[in-house]
Write an enzyme that holds these catalytic residues in place. Structure first.
Site, PDB file in Angstrom:
ATOM      1  N   GLU A  86       0.834  -1.216   0.000  1.00  0.00           N
ATOM      2  CA  GLU A  86       0.000   0.000   0.000  1.00  0.00           C
ATOM      3  C   GLU A  86       0.860   1.254   0.000  1.00  0.00           C
ATOM      4  O   GLU A  86       1.748   1.424   0.851  1.00  0.00           O
ATOM      5  CB  GLU A  86      -0.955  -0.017   1.203  1.00  0.00           C
ATOM      6  CG  GLU A  86      -2.027   1.035   1.058  1.00  0.00           C
ATOM      7  CD  GLU A  86      -3.104   0.985   2.135  1.00  0.00           C
ATOM      8  OE1 GLU A  86      -3.211  -0.041   2.822  1.00  0.00           O
ATOM      9  OE2 GLU A  86      -3.815   1.982   2.281  1.00  0.00           O
ATOM     10  N   LYS A 264      -7.638  -0.620  10.802  1.00  0.00           N
ATOM     11  CA  LYS A 264      -7.024  -0.941   9.502  1.00  0.00           C
ATOM     12  C   LYS A 264      -5.762  -0.105   9.350  1.00  0.00           C
ATOM     13  O   LYS A 264      -4.715  -0.583   8.937  1.00  0.00           O
ATOM     14  CB  LYS A 264      -8.022  -0.672   8.365  1.00  0.00           C
ATOM     15  CG  LYS A 264      -7.426  -0.393   6.988  1.00  0.00           C
ATOM     16  CD  LYS A 264      -6.661  -1.582   6.402  1.00  0.00           C
ATOM     17  CE  LYS A 264      -6.347  -1.444   4.913  1.00  0.00           C
ATOM     18  NZ  LYS A 264      -5.246  -0.527   4.578  1.00  0.00           N
ATOM     19  N   ASP A 280       3.925 -13.924  11.715  1.00  0.00           N
ATOM     20  CA  ASP A 280       2.588 -14.319  11.280  1.00  0.00           C
ATOM     21  C   ASP A 280       1.624 -13.134  11.407  1.00  0.00           C
ATOM     22  O   ASP A 280       1.167 -12.800  12.502  1.00  0.00           O
ATOM     23  CB  ASP A 280       2.139 -15.502  12.160  1.00  0.00           C
ATOM     24  CG  ASP A 280       0.809 -16.091  11.732  1.00  0.00           C
ATOM     25  OD1 ASP A 280       0.015 -15.372  11.104  1.00  0.00           O
ATOM     26  OD2 ASP A 280       0.564 -17.269  12.039  1.00  0.00           O
ATOM     27  N   HIS A 378      -2.253  10.503  -0.002  1.00  0.00           N
ATOM     28  CA  HIS A 378      -2.353   9.179  -0.604  1.00  0.00           C
ATOM     29  C   HIS A 378      -2.192   9.255  -2.118  1.00  0.00           C
ATOM     30  O   HIS A 378      -1.574   8.403  -2.735  1.00  0.00           O
ATOM     31  CB  HIS A 378      -3.758   8.654  -0.272  1.00  0.00           C
ATOM     32  CG  HIS A 378      -3.902   7.186  -0.326  1.00  0.00           C
ATOM     33  ND1 HIS A 378      -3.346   6.347   0.601  1.00  0.00           N
ATOM     34  CD2 HIS A 378      -4.550   6.394  -1.202  1.00  0.00           C
ATOM     35  CE1 HIS A 378      -3.662   5.115   0.308  1.00  0.00           C
ATOM     36  NE2 HIS A 378      -4.384   5.108  -0.787  1.00  0.00           N
TER      37      HIS A 378
HETATM   38  P1  NAD Z   1       8.855 -23.155  16.077  1.00  0.00           P
HETATM   39  O1  NAD Z   1       8.210 -24.349  16.673  1.00  0.00           O
HETATM   40  O2  NAD Z   1       9.348 -23.266  14.667  1.00  0.00           O
HETATM   41  O3  NAD Z   1      10.063 -22.664  16.972  1.00  0.00           O
HETATM   42  C1  NAD Z   1       9.941 -22.512  18.348  1.00  0.00           C
HETATM   43  C2  NAD Z   1      10.889 -23.463  19.053  1.00  0.00           C
HETATM   44  O4  NAD Z   1      12.228 -23.068  18.814  1.00  0.00           O
HETATM   45  C3  NAD Z   1      10.707 -23.431  20.552  1.00  0.00           C
HETATM   46  O5  NAD Z   1       9.667 -24.308  20.923  1.00  0.00           O
HETATM   47  C4  NAD Z   1      12.084 -23.854  21.054  1.00  0.00           C
HETATM   48  O6  NAD Z   1      12.168 -25.244  21.166  1.00  0.00           O
HETATM   49  C5  NAD Z   1      13.039 -23.413  19.942  1.00  0.00           C
HETATM   50  N1  NAD Z   1      13.856 -22.220  20.277  1.00  0.00           N
HETATM   51  C6  NAD Z   1      15.129 -22.027  19.876  1.00  0.00           C
HETATM   52  N2  NAD Z   1      15.588 -20.830  20.320  1.00  0.00           N
HETATM   53  C7  NAD Z   1      14.580 -20.242  20.988  1.00  0.00           C
HETATM   54  C8  NAD Z   1      14.434 -18.998  21.684  1.00  0.00           C
HETATM   55  N3  NAD Z   1      15.440 -18.110  21.758  1.00  0.00           N
HETATM   56  N4  NAD Z   1      13.255 -18.722  22.258  1.00  0.00           N
HETATM   57  C9  NAD Z   1      12.231 -19.587  22.195  1.00  0.00           C
HETATM   58  N5  NAD Z   1      12.310 -20.784  21.573  1.00  0.00           N
HETATM   59  C10 NAD Z   1      13.478 -21.117  20.973  1.00  0.00           C
HETATM   60  O7  NAD Z   1       7.907 -21.886  16.081  1.00  0.00           O
HETATM   61  P2  NAD Z   1       6.752 -21.379  17.019  1.00  0.00           P
HETATM   62  O8  NAD Z   1       7.129 -19.987  17.416  1.00  0.00           O
HETATM   63  O9  NAD Z   1       6.403 -22.329  18.096  1.00  0.00           O
HETATM   64  O10 NAD Z   1       5.538 -21.311  15.989  1.00  0.00           O
HETATM   65  C11 NAD Z   1       5.404 -20.262  15.073  1.00  0.00           C
HETATM   66  C12 NAD Z   1       4.739 -20.744  13.792  1.00  0.00           C
HETATM   67  O11 NAD Z   1       3.495 -21.388  14.091  1.00  0.00           O
HETATM   68  C13 NAD Z   1       4.414 -19.622  12.862  1.00  0.00           C
HETATM   69  O12 NAD Z   1       4.845 -19.983  11.567  1.00  0.00           O
HETATM   70  C14 NAD Z   1       2.883 -19.560  12.879  1.00  0.00           C
HETATM   71  O13 NAD Z   1       2.406 -19.090  11.641  1.00  0.00           O
HETATM   72  C15 NAD Z   1       2.519 -20.980  13.125  1.00  0.00           C
HETATM   73  N6  NAD Z   1       1.189 -21.293  13.679  1.00  0.00           N
HETATM   74  C16 NAD Z   1       0.315 -20.345  14.110  1.00  0.00           C
HETATM   75  C17 NAD Z   1      -0.919 -20.694  14.617  1.00  0.00           C
HETATM   76  C18 NAD Z   1      -1.845 -19.613  15.107  1.00  0.00           C
HETATM   77  O14 NAD Z   1      -1.447 -18.463  15.220  1.00  0.00           O
HETATM   78  N7  NAD Z   1      -3.104 -19.922  15.447  1.00  0.00           N
HETATM   79  C19 NAD Z   1      -1.256 -22.045  14.715  1.00  0.00           C
HETATM   80  C20 NAD Z   1      -0.340 -23.009  14.285  1.00  0.00           C
HETATM   81  C21 NAD Z   1       0.882 -22.631  13.770  1.00  0.00           C
END
Ligand code: NAD
Length: 426
Positions: A86, A264, A280, A378
């Site tokens: 945008e 928005k 996300d 805009h």
């Molecule tokens: P992930 O599982 O890929 O990574 C997180 C993991 O990384 C942690 O569980 C930990 O084991 C490790 N880790 C390493 N260094 C870390 C640090 N410094 N701090 C914390 N953890 C560390 O990712 P996630 O964050 O659990 O999930 C994010 C993804 O899930 C996004 O892509 C999102 O789009 C997706 N998602 C979203 C939804 C929703 O929002 N409703 C539902 C399902 C999946």
């Protein structure tokens, strides 16, 4: 005319090589060689990386990334990458930040980095007893959750708290368990979902009920990012502008039709930084809107007041589930680069910057709406889009955009005529 509609039932498309997948798509949609070449150009996201990110990958969709200037956040100057299609979004943040820079810029804070996972339990005749049975297992639950993610625990995160409530629904009473987990520098969806899935059978066993959903809540209200900023009266153009902006805020806070558009604008800034850093956008947007309605009425995520000096003081508070690890943050080369530009040391630091950008965006939108209207600022950028849509290329784009703005008619039909005239004059 070809009336035969090809079938969308393509089994195993995901198992094909990317080039074969593109060929199948081309066959279906009658794409030419140029279209297929365009699909194969994946820019700064290598095809082999993208192919591991989503199902049935066939191409990338490039979005412009700009940097917001003039931001001073918690005493530190920042250039903030923003990915958006945008036209006026980056300029709006730069303008708002410029008008607050001399006065010190933004001050931010955060309520923590805790996420909530929910487990739904149904079919219990004594839900209040079931609730207490689950609460009595606090220490078992803590160790089961922490065992799911030793990396997170080692980094200082992990299970923090347990909440159980009885929910009265159209389908009868449900017992809802909340696992509250500190996910540190991860957004944490996968982390908490794993814990909820692990725990669910135990909850069913302890209560003799049936567990159904096991998933995080995007209403991440234990992960609130906050920002505040004061815009000096002289920087914004005087008391009349301030009062018109305050009135615009009062309108948004009282009326969901206006609040939706108010938000928005805020999300124009928020989502652009969230996207640029590979986080996300849907999760953050869902959280923001749910938080805005937490009082039972959809109201403003920002507040605006006049200080005792008469300056304009703004605040924002919203859930900000963003991470530096997980999702696309470490996988997408541009997300990594955006995080390098930001030079943030923690997810909390990133979340606080995003909140400041959201507040800046809201300031600019309110100011434009309450003064000249949104179209003036805009249109100059929008005119460039219209010029491109009309077929202008290279230096024609700027020239044609200027003509459209000068004539006060930023329209496709006018652009086509003016482009023709420009080309005839050559
Ligand atoms: P992930 O599982 O890929 O990574 C997180 C993991 O990384 C942690 O569980 C930990 O084991 C490790 N880790 C390493 N260094 C870390 C640090 N410094 N701090 C914390 N953890 C560390 O990712 P996630 O964050 O659990 O999930 C994010 C993804 O899930 C996004 O892509 C999102 O789009 C997706 N998602 C979203 C939804 C929703 O929002 N409703 C539902 C399902 C999946």
């Amino acid at each position: 005319m070809n009336t035969h509609t090809p079938s969308s039932r393509i089994g195993g498309l995901h198992k094909l090589a990317v080039s074969e997948r593109i060929a199948r798509l081309a066959q279906f949609a009658q794409l030419g060689a140029d279209d297929q070449t365009l699909l194969a150009q994946t820019g700064n996201l290598p095809a082999e990386t993208a192919d591991h990110m989503i199902e049935n990958f066939v191409g990338t969709m490039n979005i412009p990334m700009g940097v917001a200037t003039n931001l001073r956040i918690d005493g530190r100057d920042r250039l903030v990458p923003m990915a958006t299609e945008e036209s006026s979004v980056v300029a709006a943040v730069c303008n708002a930040a410029r008008q607050s820079y001399e006065a010190g810029g933004f001050v931010t804070s955060m309520s923590g980095t805790r996420m909530i996972a929910q487990i739904q339990l149904t079919g219990v005749s004594d839900p209040q007893h079931a609730r207490l049975r689950i609460l009595e297992r606090l220490e078992d639950i803590r160790s089961m959750c922490d065992a799911c993610d030793p990396v997170l625990v080692k980094l200082g995160g992990g299970f923090r708290d347990l909440e159980v409530c009885v929910l009265d629904t159209r389908g009868g009473a449900m017992v809802i368990t909340h696992l509250i987990v500190d996910t540190r520098d991860a957004m944490g969806a996968n982390a908490v979902n794993t814990m909820a899935e692990k725990l669910a059978p135990h909850i069913a066993q302890w209560t003799s009920g049936t567990t159904n959903l096991r998933i995080l809540s995007n209403l991440a209200d234990r992960r609130l990012a906050r920002a505040r900023c004061v815009w000096p009266l002289e920087a914004i153009g005087g008391a009349e502008v301030r009062d018109a902006m305050l009135s615009a805020y009062h309108f948004a806070d009282a009326d969901p039709y206006r609040a939706a558009t108010h938000h928005k604008g805020i999300m124009n800034g928020v989502s652009a930084v969230v996207l640029a850093t590979g986080n996300d956008t849907r999760a953050v947007e869902a959280g923001a809107h749910a938080f805005a309605a937490r009082g039972g009425r959809y109201a403003s995520l920002t507040t605006w007041e006049a200080t005792d000096r008469g300056d304009l003081a703004g605040t924002i508070e919203l859930p900000m589930a963003v991470g530096l690890v997980g999702g696309a943050t470490k996988v997408h080369p541009m997300a990594r680069l955006a995080l390098k530009i930001l030079n943030v040391g923690s997810a909390e630091e990133l979340a606080r910057i995003v909140a400041a950008v959201g507040l800046a965006q809201n300031f600019s939108a309110l100011k434009a709406l309450a003064t000249t209207g949104i179209q003036k600022g805009h249109m100059a950028l929008h005119a460039q889009n219209i010029a491109m849509m009309a077929g202008a290329v290279g230096e024609e784009i700027d020239r044609l955009a200027q003509v459209l703005v000068a004539r006060g008619m930023v329209r496709m039909d006018v652009a086509e005529v003016e482009l023709g005239l420009m080309r005839d004059q050559r």
